[in-house]
Design a protein around this motif. Structure first.
Motif, PDB file in Angstrom:
ATOM      1  N   PHE A  65       0.822  -1.204   0.000  1.00  0.00           N
ATOM      2  CA  PHE A  65       0.000   0.000   0.000  1.00  0.00           C
ATOM      3  C   PHE A  65       0.858   1.257   0.000  1.00  0.00           C
ATOM      4  O   PHE A  65       0.579   2.201  -0.750  1.00  0.00           O
ATOM      5  CB  PHE A  65      -0.932   0.008   1.210  1.00  0.00           C
ATOM      6  N   THR A  66       1.880   1.303   0.843  1.00  0.00           N
ATOM      7  CA  THR A  66       2.692   2.521   0.914  1.00  0.00           C
ATOM      8  C   THR A  66       3.514   2.733  -0.353  1.00  0.00           C
ATOM      9  O   THR A  66       3.739   3.871  -0.767  1.00  0.00           O
ATOM     10  CB  THR A  66       3.622   2.484   2.140  1.00  0.00           C
ATOM     11  N   PHE A  67       3.957   1.644  -0.976  1.00  0.00           N
ATOM     12  CA  PHE A  67       4.651   1.789  -2.258  1.00  0.00           C
ATOM     13  C   PHE A  67       3.702   2.375  -3.307  1.00  0.00           C
ATOM     14  O   PHE A  67       4.070   3.289  -4.048  1.00  0.00           O
ATOM     15  CB  PHE A  67       5.186   0.437  -2.735  1.00  0.00           C
ATOM     16  N   TYR A  68       2.487   1.838  -3.338  1.00  0.00           N
ATOM     17  CA  TYR A  68       1.484   2.332  -4.287  1.00  0.00           C
ATOM     18  C   TYR A  68       1.142   3.795  -3.998  1.00  0.00           C
ATOM     19  O   TYR A  68       1.034   4.613  -4.909  1.00  0.00           O
ATOM     20  CB  TYR A  68       0.233   1.462  -4.184  1.00  0.00           C
ATOM     21  N   TYR A  69       0.977   4.133  -2.731  1.00  0.00           N
ATOM     22  CA  TYR A  69       0.637   5.498  -2.326  1.00  0.00           C
ATOM     23  C   TYR A  69       1.706   6.475  -2.803  1.00  0.00           C
ATOM     24  O   TYR A  69       1.406   7.515  -3.388  1.00  0.00           O
ATOM     25  CB  TYR A  69       0.514   5.536  -0.803  1.00  0.00           C
TER      26      TYR A  69
ATOM     27  N   VAL B  30       6.121  12.156   4.716  1.00  0.00           N
ATOM     28  CA  VAL B  30       6.205  10.763   4.295  1.00  0.00           C
ATOM     29  C   VAL B  30       5.363   9.861   5.193  1.00  0.00           C
ATOM     30  O   VAL B  30       4.857   8.815   4.759  1.00  0.00           O
ATOM     31  CB  VAL B  30       7.686  10.303   4.296  1.00  0.00           C
ATOM     32  N   GLY B  31       5.151  10.268   6.453  1.00  0.00           N
ATOM     33  CA  GLY B  31       4.361   9.463   7.377  1.00  0.00           C
ATOM     34  C   GLY B  31       2.889   9.371   7.033  1.00  0.00           C
ATOM     35  O   GLY B  31       2.167   8.538   7.590  1.00  0.00           O
ATOM     36  N   ASN B  32       2.431  10.209   6.105  1.00  0.00           N
ATOM     37  CA  ASN B  32       1.033  10.127   5.687  1.00  0.00           C
ATOM     38  C   ASN B  32       0.728   8.796   5.003  1.00  0.00           C
ATOM     39  O   ASN B  32      -0.408   8.325   5.028  1.00  0.00           O
ATOM     40  CB  ASN B  32       0.695  11.266   4.728  1.00  0.00           C
ATOM     41  N   ALA B  33       1.740   8.199   4.390  1.00  0.00           N
ATOM     42  CA  ALA B  33       1.520   6.942   3.664  1.00  0.00           C
ATOM     43  C   ALA B  33       1.147   5.798   4.609  1.00  0.00           C
ATOM     44  O   ALA B  33       0.128   5.126   4.398  1.00  0.00           O
ATOM     45  CB  ALA B  33       2.754   6.588   2.833  1.00  0.00           C
TER      46      ALA B  33
ATOM     47  N   LEU C  76       5.291  -1.759  11.746  1.00  0.00           N
ATOM     48  CA  LEU C  76       4.711  -1.598  10.410  1.00  0.00           C
ATOM     49  C   LEU C  76       4.792  -0.138   9.960  1.00  0.00           C
ATOM     50  O   LEU C  76       4.982   0.138   8.769  1.00  0.00           O
ATOM     51  CB  LEU C  76       3.264  -2.066  10.411  1.00  0.00           C
ATOM     52  N   GLY C  77       4.662   0.787  10.910  1.00  0.00           N
ATOM     53  CA  GLY C  77       4.797   2.192  10.562  1.00  0.00           C
ATOM     54  C   GLY C  77       6.194   2.522  10.068  1.00  0.00           C
ATOM     55  O   GLY C  77       6.376   3.276   9.098  1.00  0.00           O
ATOM     56  N   VAL C  78       7.210   1.948  10.716  1.00  0.00           N
ATOM     57  CA  VAL C  78       8.595   2.150  10.281  1.00  0.00           C
ATOM     58  C   VAL C  78       8.790   1.552   8.889  1.00  0.00           C
ATOM     59  O   VAL C  78       9.397   2.169   8.001  1.00  0.00           O
ATOM     60  CB  VAL C  78       9.573   1.507  11.286  1.00  0.00           C
ATOM     61  N   LEU C  79       8.265   0.340   8.686  1.00  0.00           N
ATOM     62  CA  LEU C  79       8.365  -0.305   7.372  1.00  0.00           C
ATOM     63  C   LEU C  79       7.688   0.537   6.303  1.00  0.00           C
ATOM     64  O   LEU C  79       8.258   0.782   5.226  1.00  0.00           O
ATOM     65  CB  LEU C  79       7.718  -1.690   7.432  1.00  0.00           C
ATOM     66  N   GLY C  80       6.460   0.989   6.596  1.00  0.00           N
ATOM     67  CA  GLY C  80       5.723   1.781   5.615  1.00  0.00           C
ATOM     68  C   GLY C  80       6.405   3.094   5.297  1.00  0.00           C
ATOM     69  O   GLY C  80       6.417   3.537   4.141  1.00  0.00           O
ATOM     70  N   THR C  81       6.998   3.725   6.297  1.00  0.00           N
ATOM     71  CA  THR C  81       7.711   4.982   6.071  1.00  0.00           C
ATOM     72  C   THR C  81       8.910   4.775   5.161  1.00  0.00           C
ATOM     73  O   THR C  81       9.164   5.571   4.240  1.00  0.00           O
ATOM     74  CB  THR C  81       8.170   5.575   7.420  1.00  0.00           C
ATOM     75  N   ALA C  82       9.653   3.696   5.399  1.00  0.00           N
ATOM     76  CA  ALA C  82      10.834   3.414   4.581  1.00  0.00           C
ATOM     77  C   ALA C  82      10.444   3.130   3.127  1.00  0.00           C
ATOM     78  O   ALA C  82      11.066   3.649   2.186  1.00  0.00           O
ATOM     79  CB  ALA C  82      11.591   2.222   5.168  1.00  0.00           C
TER      80      ALA C  82
ATOM     81  N   GLY D 203      11.316  11.956  -3.684  1.00  0.00           N
ATOM     82  CA  GLY D 203      11.417  13.407  -3.581  1.00  0.00           C
ATOM     83  C   GLY D 203      10.097  14.132  -3.475  1.00  0.00           C
ATOM     84  O   GLY D 203      10.078  15.359  -3.311  1.00  0.00           O
ATOM     85  N   ARG D 204       8.967  13.409  -3.518  1.00  0.00           N
ATOM     86  CA  ARG D 204       7.665  14.064  -3.419  1.00  0.00           C
ATOM     87  C   ARG D 204       7.145  14.097  -1.978  1.00  0.00           C
ATOM     88  O   ARG D 204       5.962  14.287  -1.742  1.00  0.00           O
ATOM     89  CB  ARG D 204       6.635  13.344  -4.298  1.00  0.00           C
ATOM     90  N   ALA D 205       8.023  13.901  -1.015  1.00  0.00           N
ATOM     91  CA  ALA D 205       7.617  13.919   0.388  1.00  0.00           C
ATOM     92  C   ALA D 205       8.704  14.567   1.228  1.00  0.00           C
ATOM     93  O   ALA D 205       9.862  14.655   0.814  1.00  0.00           O
ATOM     94  CB  ALA D 205       7.346  12.493   0.879  1.00  0.00           C
ATOM     95  N   THR D 206       8.308  15.005   2.411  1.00  0.00           N
ATOM     96  CA  THR D 206       9.259  15.575   3.363  1.00  0.00           C
ATOM     97  C   THR D 206       9.492  14.578   4.495  1.00  0.00           C
ATOM     98  O   THR D 206       8.614  13.763   4.803  1.00  0.00           O
ATOM     99  CB  THR D 206       8.725  16.886   3.966  1.00  0.00           C
ATOM    100  N   PHE D 207      10.671  14.637   5.080  1.00  0.00           N
ATOM    101  CA  PHE D 207      10.994  13.758   6.193  1.00  0.00           C
ATOM    102  C   PHE D 207      11.419  14.608   7.373  1.00  0.00           C
ATOM    103  O   PHE D 207      12.523  15.151   7.408  1.00  0.00           O
ATOM    104  CB  PHE D 207      12.121  12.784   5.817  1.00  0.00           C
ATOM    105  N   ASP D 208      10.505  14.753   8.317  1.00  0.00           N
ATOM    106  CA  ASP D 208      10.800  15.439   9.573  1.00  0.00           C
ATOM    107  C   ASP D 208      10.758  14.387  10.676  1.00  0.00           C
ATOM    108  O   ASP D 208       9.722  13.742  10.890  1.00  0.00           O
ATOM    109  CB  ASP D 208       9.764  16.537   9.849  1.00  0.00           C
ATOM    110  N   ARG D 209      11.885  14.214  11.369  1.00  0.00           N
ATOM    111  CA  ARG D 209      11.986  13.111  12.330  1.00  0.00           C
ATOM    112  C   ARG D 209      10.896  13.150  13.385  1.00  0.00           C
ATOM    113  O   ARG D 209      10.271  12.130  13.698  1.00  0.00           O
ATOM    114  CB  ARG D 209      13.359  13.144  13.004  1.00  0.00           C
TER     115      ARG D 209
END
Length: 247
Positions: free
Chosen positions: A36-40, A54-57, A118-124, A132-138
């Motif tokens: 799902f996150t890859f598709y998103y 990126v966490g929205n995915a 799963l959240g960590v996996l999905g984020t990665a 490049g279409r997302a931001t990564f704020d820790r």
């Protein structure tokens, strides 16, 4: 059985990991989250959507992943009714509500841990897919991952309660599918101010508002309080049925 609640929790923990359902659910959750996150991320990149966290995915993936938790928590309850082994459980733990509380606690702990992983996996996966279409704020990512785990834990508690109330897998899945996906989808599809307002107070919609840190229609903490209220209603309903009906 001796040991009070701690003993009941230990027993439920052992029972959960002695059947394959828990492992199958966790593997299925990882697969669903990854796909799902890859598709998103790919769709956002291809269609040139606005840049987003990126966490929205993985938060969006909770629409599907939550049903893995539903199956896991439901099976922990309904499998014992199907095999009548619940009678032995209630003999060992004569304080009935303690059995339900133990199952709710065990499945909630598993759901929290699974949700974070799963959240960590999905984020990665999403980060690679967004390109490049997302931001990564820790801070934002950590917050969304932890909130995902908490949301899934509340879904587990809700499911355990509904499972004790209905006892049959078909009924439990029908009720929770409608509550967590079917009715929200219908309300959004129909539109209109009243229906959309009703949808905002259903558990998945409220949880999503909180995980995305939406300030409308209510602050994020209120969203989680709404989900917690649904979980409490499910738990108390299951407790009442467990007290009044024979196993």
């Amino acid at each position: 059985m001796t040991g009070g609640l701690a003993g009941a929790v230990a027993a439920e923990w052992t029972k959960l990991w002695t059947v394959r359902t828990a492992y199958v659910c966790l593997v299925a959750g990882a697969v669903l989250m990854g796909v799902f996150t890859f598709y998103y991320g790919a769709i956002a990149r291809i269609n040139d959507h606005p840049v987003q966290p990126v966490g929205n995915a993985p938060v969006a993936a909770a629409t599907l992943v939550q049903f893995v938790v539903v199956v896991l928590a439901m099976t922990a309850v309904t499998s014992e009714y199907a095999t009548t082994s619940v009678r032995a459980t209630l003999l060992w733990v004569p304080v009935r509500h303690r059995v339900q509380l133990a199952k709710a606690l065990v499945t909630a702990v598993v759901a929290v841990a699974a949700g974070v992983l799963l959240g960590v996996l999905g984020t990665a996966v999403a980060w690679a897919s967004f390109e490049g279409r997302a931001t990564f704020d820790r801070t934002t990512v950590v917050g969304q991952v932890l909130l995902l785990g908490c949301y899934l834990a509340l879904v587990a508690v809700l499911t355990a309660g509904v499972s004790f109330a209905l006892r049959a897998p078909a009924g439990v899945l029908t009720v929770l599918f409608l509550l967590l996906y079917g009715v929200p989808t219908m309300l959004v599809g129909l539109g209109g101010e009243v229906l959309l307002t009703v949808n905002d107070y259903l558990p998945h919609s409220a949880g999503t508002h909180a995980m995305l840190a939406d300030e409308a229609p209510y602050p994020p903490p209120v969203g989680f309080l709404i989900v917690a209220a649904w979980a409490a209603v499910g738990h108390l309903t299951g407790r009442q049925v467990l007290r009044r009906r024979d196993a």
